[in-house]
Scaffold this motif. Structure first.
Motif: not given
Length: 693
Positions: A143-156
């Motif tokens: 999940n961390m390897r693909t974290l950059h795909h999440i749009k929300s900065p707060e969620k990241r």
């Protein structure tokens, strides 16, 4: 993404007897159940459990663990149930899947409580079978390897913070250093993007200015050992940005003063060659005193074994060297997963003790905030070794005291501690222990944990046990206050209140007994009106407004109606561990737990405090040393602006070319906010030093 036959082939390579049909059924099941679900990256959702299963094959884990990895999200994210999994894949797989399954988010709960409850249940599941942890760590890593795909900065940032605080330390605790390092690096990129970019840029400059330096040093080390007749493997690497940043933060250093940026590994055939290689290197290169560690003779709790030393290369450059056998290296990188026997009776004693401590912390923690704090303290790793007089070895965090040692031996021993001998000498209980110390605990029959111990203990187990004992004692005191307040409430009732009326009130309020009622009144958890209604229904209708007053508090641990002030010596902010000083006829003074004023001794009663849920906004004070050149003050102001911090006061304290020293008061949200600002300052070229006051 791994195809079905590729995954099966991977397992069959190291386990020819694996049930191929079982693996195929699990692969097909997860593809069918996740169906058309998509990840944030746009990939099919089932690609995630398949990649997690692939990570498990890299560790050569058993077929039940591979199947668990394939199915770990089906119960949470699809219509599948644990009963379905048990029917199709057996009881063992169902139990593991149930342990790994992410818990449903409870929207009504605050975020920190959701995280804590997840952690609580996860630790309990992990204690039953550590394969739950191995799959969970692989799940988080992917999940961390693909974290950059999440749009929300707060969620990241939320996911990255949870990874840094919980999962990376857990990976380290079971010796999975490869997982730990990658998690830390990916989380650091999200949490401190400015520092991450700055350090990466500086590393790139170093690479360009001295191409091939790592290879050259590795070759010199190998040739020095070859000259003594040793055949070894040697390779080097730059430390990753998070490791460098952590060293900068811990030692309050700018980037230019971090000397051991490169680390080298030497692999030998046997332990004897490790010590021989160490001797050769110490004769060939000057070594840095105090930087030698022998984890072969005294391994870490997670099984890590290696020799560590730091050498001077070319008179000025420091390089870290780790020497180990090939077998040690494999175990060190993948820890528990490299040698775990999946029979409960084969579990290593050290791991049993560690898990037992964690479960004790779960039981002793009062709320979500405490659980997270105590668990983090239990799983972080910088450790020392101390012995009982009979020679039993205990590993403790660096900075641990005799009280921490006593609680590590046994909770009851910690609770009864009245003194300690360290290496045969009577020493204060707050004395930090050193490597190899022999500690004898002196106990008393009627002794009990002291609140002041919270000012110096560092282990989660000790803090949880002390707080639990103190709470029980304080509960009796609060109940006594409640009884006096109850008398005032009773004076406003139209009839005399007897034991029968109190018993009836307790039943109406659904409490256990009269002591519960008195405690609720004393702690301000129930209003005067509610108490009156419970005793005599309808009696509060004409209650004067001044009688009905809330006892709301913004800091937990204060008796209702007691005022407080934030100490000016240490400027505590929400997120700091805090304690109150209570003096007669004065408001409680709130200090950070590590305030120097407390260490000097004070004539006041200590009160165990914590921040209320809605606590935010306080003034933190920083000491910032800027280089004396044009634009540096603007650079500092820019850091404050980018981190949305309001400057309350700025004072030039010292002008000493080439530096200017400023004292800055900043309005910040909490400790995490202040820490981000401090880190950003330290990573900035304009700043020579930045420290919290």
């Amino acid at each position: 993404m791994l195809r079905q036959y590729e995954l099966v082939e991977r397992v069959k390579e190291y386990d020819p007897n694996a049930d191929e049909a079982l693996l195929n059924r699990a692969y097909v099941y997860t593809v069918q159940k996740h169906g058309t679900q998509k990840r944030a990256s746009g990939d099919p959702y089932f690609s995630h459990p398949v990649e997690v299963a692939g990570l498990m094959t890299d560790l050569k884990l058993d077929q039940e663990t591979i199947v668990t990895a394939l199915l770990h999200d089906t119960v949470e994210d699809t219509l599948a149930t644990i009963e379905d999994v048990e029917e199709k894949f057996g009881t063992e797989v169902a139990r593991l899947v149930d342990g790994v399954t992410k818990l449903s988010k409870i929207e009504a709960m605050p975020e920190n409580e959701r995280a804590a409850e997840n952690l609580r249940k996860f630790l309990l599941a992990m204690s039953a079978d550590l394969r739950v942890l191995l799959v969970k760590l692989a799940d988080r890593l992917h999940n961390m390897r693909t974290l950059h795909h999440i749009k929300s900065p707060e969620k990241r940032r939320r996911i990255a913070r949870e990874t840094m605080d919980i999962y990376a330390p857990l990976a380290e605790r079971v010796g999975m250093y490869e997982y730990m390092r990658e998690m830390q690096l990916l989380a650091f990129e999200q949490l401190e993007p400015e520092a991450y970019e700055t350090i990466n840029n500086r590393l790139e400059v170093l690479r360009q200015s001295d191409v091939g330096q790592v290879d050259r040093i590795a070759l010199d080390i190998k040739q020095a050992l070859a000259a003594d007749g040793m055949e070894v493997e040697v390779w080097g690497r730059e430390k990753h940005p998070y490791s460098i940043w952590k060293k900068m933060a811990e030692r309050h250093l700018p980037f230019e003063q971090v000397t051991d940026i490169m680390a080298f590994r030497v692999l030998t055939e046997n332990p004897e060659d490790c010590y021989r290689a160490m001797g050769v290197l110490h004769r060939t290169f000057q070594f840095v005193p105090g930087r030698f560690k022998d984890y072969i003779s005294t391994p870490k709790n997670n099984g890590y074994r290696s020799l560590h030393t730091t050498l001077f290369y070319d008179q000025s450059m420091r390089v870290e060297v780790q020497i180990r056998t090939r077998e040690m290296h494999h175990t060190n990188e993948f820890g528990l997963a490299a040698h775990w026997a999946y029979k409960q009776g084969d579990r290593p004693d050290g791991e049993v003790g560690w898990l037992r401590d964690l479960i004790e912390i779960v039981d002793a923690s009062h709320d979500a905030e405490e659980l997270l704090e105590h668990t983090k303290l239990a799983i972080y790793q910088d450790r020392i070794f101390a012995f009982t007089p009979k020679g039993a070895l205990f590993q403790l965090p660096k900075g641990a005291t005799a009280v921490d040692f006593a609680f590590a031996v046994h909770t009851d021993l910690g609770a009864q501690t009245v003194g300690a001998k360290i290496n045969g000498r009577h020493m204060p209980l707050r004395t930090p222990l050193g490597n190899g110390d022999v500690v004898e605990i002196i106990k008393g029959k009627n002794a009990e944990p002291q609140l002041s111990w919270l000012g110096f203990v560092v282990t989660g187990k000790a803090r949880a046990s002390i707080r639990r004992a103190v709470r029980l004692k304080e509960r009796a005191e609060v109940a006594e206050i409640g009884a006096k307040l109850f008398e005032e409430i009773a004076d406003n009732l139209p009839t005399k209140v007897g034991k029968k009326a109190i018993k009836a009130a307790v039943e109406r309020l659904e409490m256990d007994d009269a002591e519960d009622l008195m405690f609720a009144i004393g702690a301000g958890k129930i209003s005067d009106r509610a108490v009156m209604e419970a005793i005599v229904p309808g009696s509060s209708a004409d209650l004067p407004a001044e009688i009905e007053q809330e006892r709301a508090i913004s800091i937990r641990g204060l008796t209702a109606g007691v005022g407080f002030t934030l100490a000016q010596c240490c400027h505590p902010v929400p997120g700091d561990r805090i304690v109150g000083l209570r003096r007669p006829n004065e408001t409680v003074e709130v200090h950070a737990i590590d305030c120097l004023e407390l260490a000097n001794g004070v004539d006041a009663d200590w009160v165990d405090l914590s921040w209320g849920e809605r606590s935010h906004g306080a003034v933190g004070r920083l000491n910032v040393v800027l280089y004396n050149r044009p634009g540096t003050l603007a650079e500092m102001a820019g850091v404050f602006a980018r981190n949305t911090a309001n400057v309350m006061n700025l004072e030039l304290q010292q002008r000493d070319d080439p530096f200017h020293t400023y004292c800055v008061d900043l309005e910040v949200q909490d400790l995490a906010h202040l820490t981000r600002i401090t880190s950003a300052l330290r990573a900035n070229d304009a700043v020579a030093q930045a420290d919290r006051i």
